[in-house]
Design a protein around this motif. Structure first.
Motif, PDB file in Angstrom:
ATOM      1  N   THR A 226       9.201  -0.850   2.264  1.00 24.39           N
ATOM      2  CA  THR A 226       8.292  -0.303   1.664  1.00 24.39           C
ATOM      3  C   THR A 226       6.951  -1.149   1.732  1.00 24.39           C
ATOM      4  O   THR A 226       5.807  -0.707   1.825  1.00 24.39           O
ATOM      5  N   ARG A 227       7.053  -2.660   1.636  1.00 25.26           N
ATOM      6  CA  ARG A 227       5.979  -3.811   1.839  1.00 25.26           C
ATOM      7  C   ARG A 227       5.279  -3.367   3.325  1.00 25.26           C
ATOM      8  O   ARG A 227       4.142  -3.444   3.310  1.00 25.26           O
ATOM      9  N   THR A 228       6.081  -3.176   4.190  1.00 23.77           N
ATOM     10  CA  THR A 228       5.792  -2.955   5.381  1.00 23.77           C
ATOM     11  C   THR A 228       4.722  -1.891   5.874  1.00 23.77           C
ATOM     12  O   THR A 228       3.606  -1.888   6.214  1.00 23.77           O
ATOM     13  N   PHE A 229       5.128  -0.596   5.189  1.00 23.92           N
ATOM     14  CA  PHE A 229       4.366   0.516   5.429  1.00 23.92           C
ATOM     15  C   PHE A 229       3.003   0.564   4.260  1.00 23.92           C
ATOM     16  O   PHE A 229       2.536   1.252   4.528  1.00 23.92           O
ATOM     17  N   SER A 230       3.014  -0.183   3.399  1.00 19.25           N
ATOM     18  CA  SER A 230       2.032  -0.114   2.293  1.00 19.25           C
ATOM     19  C   SER A 230       0.824  -1.158   2.507  1.00 19.25           C
ATOM     20  O   SER A 230      -0.293  -0.970   2.127  1.00 19.25           O
ATOM     21  N   ARG A 231       1.115  -2.296   3.141  1.00 18.39           N
ATOM     22  CA  ARG A 231       0.080  -3.159   3.292  1.00 18.39           C
ATOM     23  C   ARG A 231      -0.511  -2.949   4.236  1.00 18.39           C
ATOM     24  O   ARG A 231      -0.439  -2.349   5.490  1.00 18.39           O
ATOM     25  N   GLY A 232      -1.810  -3.627   4.623  1.00 21.31           N
ATOM     26  CA  GLY A 232      -2.973  -3.460   5.197  1.00 21.31           C
ATOM     27  C   GLY A 232      -2.965  -4.442   6.324  1.00 21.31           C
ATOM     28  O   GLY A 232      -2.183  -5.518   6.252  1.00 21.31           O
TER      29      GLY A 232
END
Length: 232
Positions: A226-232
């Motif tokens: 989730t973190r990987t796909f949501s961070r810029g």
């Protein structure tokens, strides 16, 4: 004589959040007069302007890319396409990727804990075989993803509850066009390597029949995705 009640019309389902946000982005493009070829504001700024989360914004942008309204360029930003001049009806393509991940975090953490309690030796071997297959197919994206699916299904089977196997199969099948587009843009080699490490940790906890460790390892894995796909 009793009066027969008239049938009620079925209410229309609420549109998914990414479609609502996508419509608002298109309206913003028109209202601000952002011409084709121009870069949209940075995601953080755009999310604040629309009062939505980064995850919801990213789902909407991916949906708009599928509709040809914008172009997502990795490392550069999101650009308005020529088609943005004509409002697009964003198609319904199932739940958004972050919806699916949220459901998986809620469900699969407990499935992992249950598997740790109930797994037989043969069930643990099936989970191990899926991990080994993922490692063997690391550079073959299609085969690697199938082995990933087999890993999560093997954990569900290890619970001894066939209904849970059906739930995982259903959730995996929700990984549609939005998911694959998001993954194509934002999945990293580090995530792929860390996924193998995560899977090994989940396997180890289940093999040790440590429900607490299995639950924590699965949660850590899905939170990392989730973190990987949501961070810029």
């Amino acid at each position: 004589m009793k009066k027969t009640p008239e049938p009620q019309e079925a209410s229309s389902p609420e549109p998914r959040l990414y479609r609502v946000v996508a419509d608002r982005i298109q309206q913003l493009i028109r209202d601000d007069g952002i011409p084709p070829g121009s870069r949209l504001p940075a995601e953080r700024e755009l999310a604040a302007k629309l009062s939505v989360s980064r995850a919801s914004l990213r789902e909407a942008l991916i949906a708009l890319e599928l509709g040809g309204v914008v172009e997502v360029r990795g490392g550069s930003g999101v650009y308005v396409s020529e088609r943005a001049a004509t409002p697009a009806d964003v198609p319904e393509v199932g739940p958004g990727p972050f919806e699916v991940l949220s459901a998986r975090r809620m469900i699969e953490t407990e499935i992992a804990a249950m598997a740790a309690k109930n797994a037989t030796d043969s069930a643990v071997d099936a989970i191990l075989n899926a991990v080994l297959e993922m490692e063997r197919c690391h550079d073959d994206r299609s085969s690697n993803e199938q082995a990933d699916r087999n890993f999560h299904l093997a954990i569900a089977r290890a619970t001894g509850n066939t209904a849970l196997v059906g739930v995982i199969d259903y959730l995996w099948n929700q990984r549609g066009s939005l998911w694959h587009k998001l993954k194509a843009h934002y999945a990293t080699e580090d995530l792929r390597k860390n996924t193998l490490t995560d899977h090994r940790a989940i396997l180890g906890a289940i093999a040790a029949h440590d429900a607490t460790a299995a639950r924590q390892a699965m949660r850590a894995h899905l939170e990392r995705v989730t973190r990987t796909f949501s961070r810029g």
